[in-house]
Design a protein around this motif. Structure first.
Motif, short mmCIF file in Angstrom:
data_model
loop_
_atom_site.label_atom_id
_atom_site.label_comp_id
_atom_site.label_asym_id
_atom_site.label_seq_id
_atom_site.Cartn_x
_atom_site.Cartn_y
_atom_site.Cartn_z
N ASP A 1 -75.34 -8.46 -71.40
CA ASP A 1 -76.34 -7.78 -72.34
C ASP A 1 -77.23 -7.10 -71.74
OD1 ASP A 1 -78.55 -7.63 -74.03
OD2 ASP A 1 -78.58 -9.59 -74.85
N PRO B 1 -79.61 -3.01 -78.00
CA PRO B 1 -78.32 -3.21 -78.99
C PRO B 1 -77.32 -2.17 -79.38
CG PRO B 1 -80.85 -4.08 -79.97
CD PRO B 1 -80.94 -3.36 -78.82
N ASN C 1 -75.34 -2.37 -76.35
CA ASN C 1 -74.32 -3.33 -76.15
C ASN C 1 -73.00 -3.24 -77.19
OD1 ASN C 1 -75.65 -5.08 -74.44
ND2 ASN C 1 -77.21 -6.01 -75.96
#
Ligand SMILES: [Fe+2]
Ligand SMILES: [Fe+2]
Length: 145
Positions: free
Chosen positions: A15, A19, A22
């Motif tokens: 990670d 976001p 990712n």
């Protein structure tokens, strides 16, 4: 459906704290899985690549090259805005990933018979190594910031 082997590899991808990046890594990973499945079918059947495989591989390759360039540019812009001190090195790493991909693309265009096992390993490592080391380094930096 994704194989257990691919699911395990996906889980090993780190990670990076952003976001949207990712998600981009997941999308790139899925493209690589598509290529790996084409190669895997040939390896299992103990045959070389047929016309249909070359065409599919070429499609995956084009998508991978296009989307990686986009993702790398977005990442570099973001890291620049964040004042990431290791950006130059990161740019160089992106550049060599694109070069590797370009030379693979040329081989596909020329229908160059490759060592399929070697190729599978290279493809799977191509993204994972970068995400888990170089991208993860900026994640650690931004987390500490
Ligand atoms: Fe990166
Ligand atoms: Fe990345």
């Amino acid at each position: 459906m994704i194989s257990q082997f691919h699911a395990k590899l996906f889980d090993s991808m780190k990670d990076v704290g952003e976001p949207r990046f990712n998600l981009a890594h997941e999308r790139l990973f899925n493209m690589i899985v598509d290529a790996d499945e084409i190669l895997g079918r040939a390896v299992t059947a103990e045959r070389t690549l047929v016309q249909e495989d070359w065409e599919a591989l070429s499609g995956v390759c084009d998508a991978l090259a296009m989307y990686s360039k986009q993702h790398f540019a977005e990442e570099e812009e973001f890291l620049f805005k964040q004042g990431y001190p290791d950006l130059d090195r990161h740019r160089v790493a992106h550049h060599s990933l694109i070069e590797e991909l370009n030379s693979f693309q040329k081989k596909v265009i020329q229908r160059d018979e490759m060592d399929l096992k070697e190729l599978r390993r290279w493809m799977l490592e191509w993204l994972l190594h970068h995400v888990n080391h170089e991208d993860y380094a900026y994640a650690v930096y931004l987390f500490k910031k």
